[in-house]
Motif scaffolding. Sequence first.
Motif, PDB file in Angstrom:
ATOM      1  N   ILE A 105       0.817  -1.221   0.000  1.00  0.00           N
ATOM      2  CA  ILE A 105       0.000   0.000   0.000  1.00  0.00           C
ATOM      3  C   ILE A 105       0.852   1.273   0.000  1.00  0.00           C
ATOM      4  N   PHE A 106       2.167   1.119   0.243  1.00  0.00           N
ATOM      5  CA  PHE A 106       3.037   2.293   0.209  1.00  0.00           C
ATOM      6  C   PHE A 106       3.578   2.584  -1.189  1.00  0.00           C
ATOM      7  N   ILE A 107       3.316   1.698  -2.165  1.00  0.00           N
ATOM      8  CA  ILE A 107       3.821   1.893  -3.525  1.00  0.00           C
ATOM      9  C   ILE A 107       3.386   3.237  -4.119  1.00  0.00           C
ATOM     10  N   PRO A 108       2.108   3.653  -3.945  1.00  0.00           N
ATOM     11  CA  PRO A 108       1.692   4.940  -4.536  1.00  0.00           C
ATOM     12  C   PRO A 108       2.456   6.148  -4.005  1.00  0.00           C
ATOM     13  N   LEU A 109       3.174   5.992  -2.886  1.00  0.00           N
ATOM     14  CA  LEU A 109       3.884   7.127  -2.305  1.00  0.00           C
ATOM     15  C   LEU A 109       5.218   7.383  -2.996  1.00  0.00           C
ATOM     16  N   GLY A 110       5.600   6.508  -3.925  1.00  0.00           N
ATOM     17  CA  GLY A 110       6.820   6.724  -4.688  1.00  0.00           C
ATOM     18  C   GLY A 110       8.101   6.499  -3.914  1.00  0.00           C
ATOM     19  N   ILE A 111       8.061   5.599  -2.915  1.00  0.00           N
ATOM     20  CA  ILE A 111       9.264   5.302  -2.130  1.00  0.00           C
ATOM     21  C   ILE A 111       9.714   3.864  -2.410  1.00  0.00           C
ATOM     22  N   PRO A 112      10.991   3.538  -2.167  1.00  0.00           N
ATOM     23  CA  PRO A 112      11.456   2.153  -2.359  1.00  0.00           C
ATOM     24  C   PRO A 112      10.857   1.240  -1.297  1.00  0.00           C
ATOM     25  N   ILE A 113      10.123   0.206  -1.701  1.00  0.00           N
ATOM     26  CA  ILE A 113       9.432  -0.628  -0.716  1.00  0.00           C
ATOM     27  C   ILE A 113      10.275  -1.802  -0.224  1.00  0.00           C
ATOM     28  N   TRP A 114      11.290  -2.223  -1.025  1.00  0.00           N
ATOM     29  CA  TRP A 114      12.121  -3.339  -0.559  1.00  0.00           C
ATOM     30  C   TRP A 114      12.889  -2.996   0.713  1.00  0.00           C
ATOM     31  N   PRO A 115      13.499  -1.803   0.803  1.00  0.00           N
ATOM     32  CA  PRO A 115      14.140  -1.442   2.067  1.00  0.00           C
ATOM     33  C   PRO A 115      13.151  -1.410   3.231  1.00  0.00           C
ATOM     34  N   LEU A 116      11.922  -0.952   2.947  1.00  0.00           N
ATOM     35  CA  LEU A 116      10.893  -0.921   3.984  1.00  0.00           C
ATOM     36  C   LEU A 116      10.600  -2.325   4.499  1.00  0.00           C
ATOM     37  N   LEU A 117      10.445  -3.273   3.574  1.00  0.00           N
ATOM     38  CA  LEU A 117      10.166  -4.660   3.954  1.00  0.00           C
ATOM     39  C   LEU A 117      11.331  -5.256   4.736  1.00  0.00           C
ATOM     40  N   LEU A 118      12.553  -5.036   4.257  1.00  0.00           N
ATOM     41  CA  LEU A 118      13.734  -5.586   4.936  1.00  0.00           C
ATOM     42  C   LEU A 118      13.890  -5.024   6.346  1.00  0.00           C
ATOM     43  N   ILE A 119      13.629  -3.732   6.510  1.00  0.00           N
ATOM     44  CA  ILE A 119      13.723  -3.108   7.832  1.00  0.00           C
ATOM     45  C   ILE A 119      12.748  -3.776   8.794  1.00  0.00           C
ATOM     46  N   ARG A 120      11.535  -4.038   8.314  1.00  0.00           N
ATOM     47  CA  ARG A 120      10.514  -4.650   9.176  1.00  0.00           C
ATOM     48  C   ARG A 120      10.905  -6.080   9.564  1.00  0.00           C
ATOM     49  N   VAL A 121      11.319  -6.880   8.583  1.00  0.00           N
ATOM     50  CA  VAL A 121      11.643  -8.288   8.842  1.00  0.00           C
ATOM     51  C   VAL A 121      12.857  -8.408   9.760  1.00  0.00           C
ATOM     52  N   ILE A 122      13.928  -7.666   9.442  1.00  0.00           N
ATOM     53  CA  ILE A 122      15.158  -7.751  10.242  1.00  0.00           C
ATOM     54  C   ILE A 122      14.913  -7.256  11.665  1.00  0.00           C
ATOM     55  N   THR A 123      14.162  -6.163  11.800  1.00  0.00           N
ATOM     56  CA  THR A 123      13.843  -5.636  13.136  1.00  0.00           C
ATOM     57  C   THR A 123      13.040  -6.637  13.940  1.00  0.00           C
ATOM     58  N   ALA A 124      12.044  -7.265  13.295  1.00  0.00           N
ATOM     59  CA  ALA A 124      11.197  -8.246  13.988  1.00  0.00           C
ATOM     60  C   ALA A 124      12.016  -9.422  14.498  1.00  0.00           C
ATOM     61  N   LEU A 125      12.865  -9.958  13.630  1.00  0.00           N
ATOM     62  CA  LEU A 125      13.694 -11.102  14.020  1.00  0.00           C
ATOM     63  C   LEU A 125      14.674 -10.730  15.133  1.00  0.00           C
ATOM     64  N   ALA A 126      15.397  -9.627  14.940  1.00  0.00           N
ATOM     65  CA  ALA A 126      16.429  -9.233  15.907  1.00  0.00           C
ATOM     66  C   ALA A 126      15.821  -8.935  17.273  1.00  0.00           C
ATOM     67  N   LEU A 127      14.733  -8.176  17.309  1.00  0.00           N
ATOM     68  CA  LEU A 127      14.125  -7.789  18.586  1.00  0.00           C
ATOM     69  C   LEU A 127      13.545  -8.991  19.318  1.00  0.00           C
ATOM     70  N   THR A 128      12.823  -9.853  18.595  1.00  0.00           N
ATOM     71  CA  THR A 128      12.193 -11.011  19.233  1.00  0.00           C
ATOM     72  C   THR A 128      13.237 -11.998  19.743  1.00  0.00           C
ATOM     73  N   ILE A 129      14.271 -12.248  18.960  1.00  0.00           N
ATOM     74  CA  ILE A 129      15.335 -13.161  19.397  1.00  0.00           C
ATOM     75  C   ILE A 129      16.036 -12.603  20.636  1.00  0.00           C
ATOM     76  N   PHE A 130      16.277 -11.298  20.671  1.00  0.00           N
ATOM     77  CA  PHE A 130      16.927 -10.661  21.813  1.00  0.00           C
ATOM     78  C   PHE A 130      16.066 -10.762  23.070  1.00  0.00           C
ATOM     79  N   VAL A 131      14.777 -10.445  22.938  1.00  0.00           N
ATOM     80  CA  VAL A 131      13.867 -10.519  24.096  1.00  0.00           C
ATOM     81  C   VAL A 131      13.729 -11.966  24.567  1.00  0.00           C
ATOM     82  N   SER A 132      13.650 -12.915  23.625  1.00  0.00           N
ATOM     83  CA  SER A 132      13.559 -14.335  23.971  1.00  0.00           C
ATOM     84  C   SER A 132      14.790 -14.780  24.751  1.00  0.00           C
TER      85      SER A 132
END
Length: 311
Positions: free
Chosen positions: A268-295
């Motif tokens: 849904i962010f495609i119409p905003l004219g921004i690169p979406i792959w970096p957005l996706l990678l930031i979300r996935v890497i953050t989710a993995l790193a934070l959850t593994i750390f808290v675990s």
Amino acid sequence: MSTLKNGLKAGLKTTWSLGKVIFPITLLITMLQFTPVLPFIIKLVAPVMGIFGLSGEAAVPLVLGNALNLYAGIAGILSLELTVKEVFILAVMLSFSHNIFIETAVALKVGVRLWVVLVVRFGLAAMSGILINLLWSGGGEIAQYGFAPEVAAAPETWFGIFLLGLEKASFGVLQLAMIVIPLMLMIQLLKDRNYLQKIAGTMGPLTRLLGVEKNTSLTLASGLIFGLAMGAGVMIQAVQEDGVSRKDATLAFIFLVACHAIVEDTLIFIPLGIPIWPLLLIRVITALALTIFVSYLWRRAEDNRKEVVST
């Protein structure tokens, strides 16, 4: 027949449970848009926008996105002239923190503590905004939006505002029912035919990586695909019926806060004219790193308590 009956019952029960939250909140927030309340909040927040590399007016989509949903936040962005960097920062911040009232209510129903939800969501949003502002020196050109949504004429009377709120609230509940009921029917079918073990098996690597039990796999899958609000029915049922512990539910939610509805919330962010792959990678890497750390921290704390008890 029992599968259809039980699935329909679970779907209606979940729709009713969440609808009692979604309807009044959507009605209230929609009406507040036409009062001095939201402008006051935006004026209050505007001075701190510079910390995230944003102009004061960028407070508008942030407040709308958190009070309502990503679509409201995007509509706010489309109404402003912002740089590519500002739009990207807003997109990342809103991907971590949006629809805060309804999705927090879902988290509480699953058994996650309120402070955990708020600290993680707002913390990730604030930290991501600050880091992107500090680390990215580009994106100074004005963003070119792909398309803008049709803007309906604003109602001129309080009765018209109330009707608009009723319309949005009713549509929100209807949209929820159209997704939750078929989803719960499908889940019931999978349960009755013992397919859930296969699903759990395919997500084994992820559950092991996050440090949670296999019975958390359905909660993770529904959140990743459908999001926190729309996947709530499966999450609530999994916690109540499949014996998901508070620890596993909390870890799953920490992961899903950073990375849920990964297809929809990215596209849904495609119409905003921004690169979406970096957005996706930031979300996935953050989710993995934070959850593994808290675990890891949680496991260390449990081991220390066991040592104290044993001595």
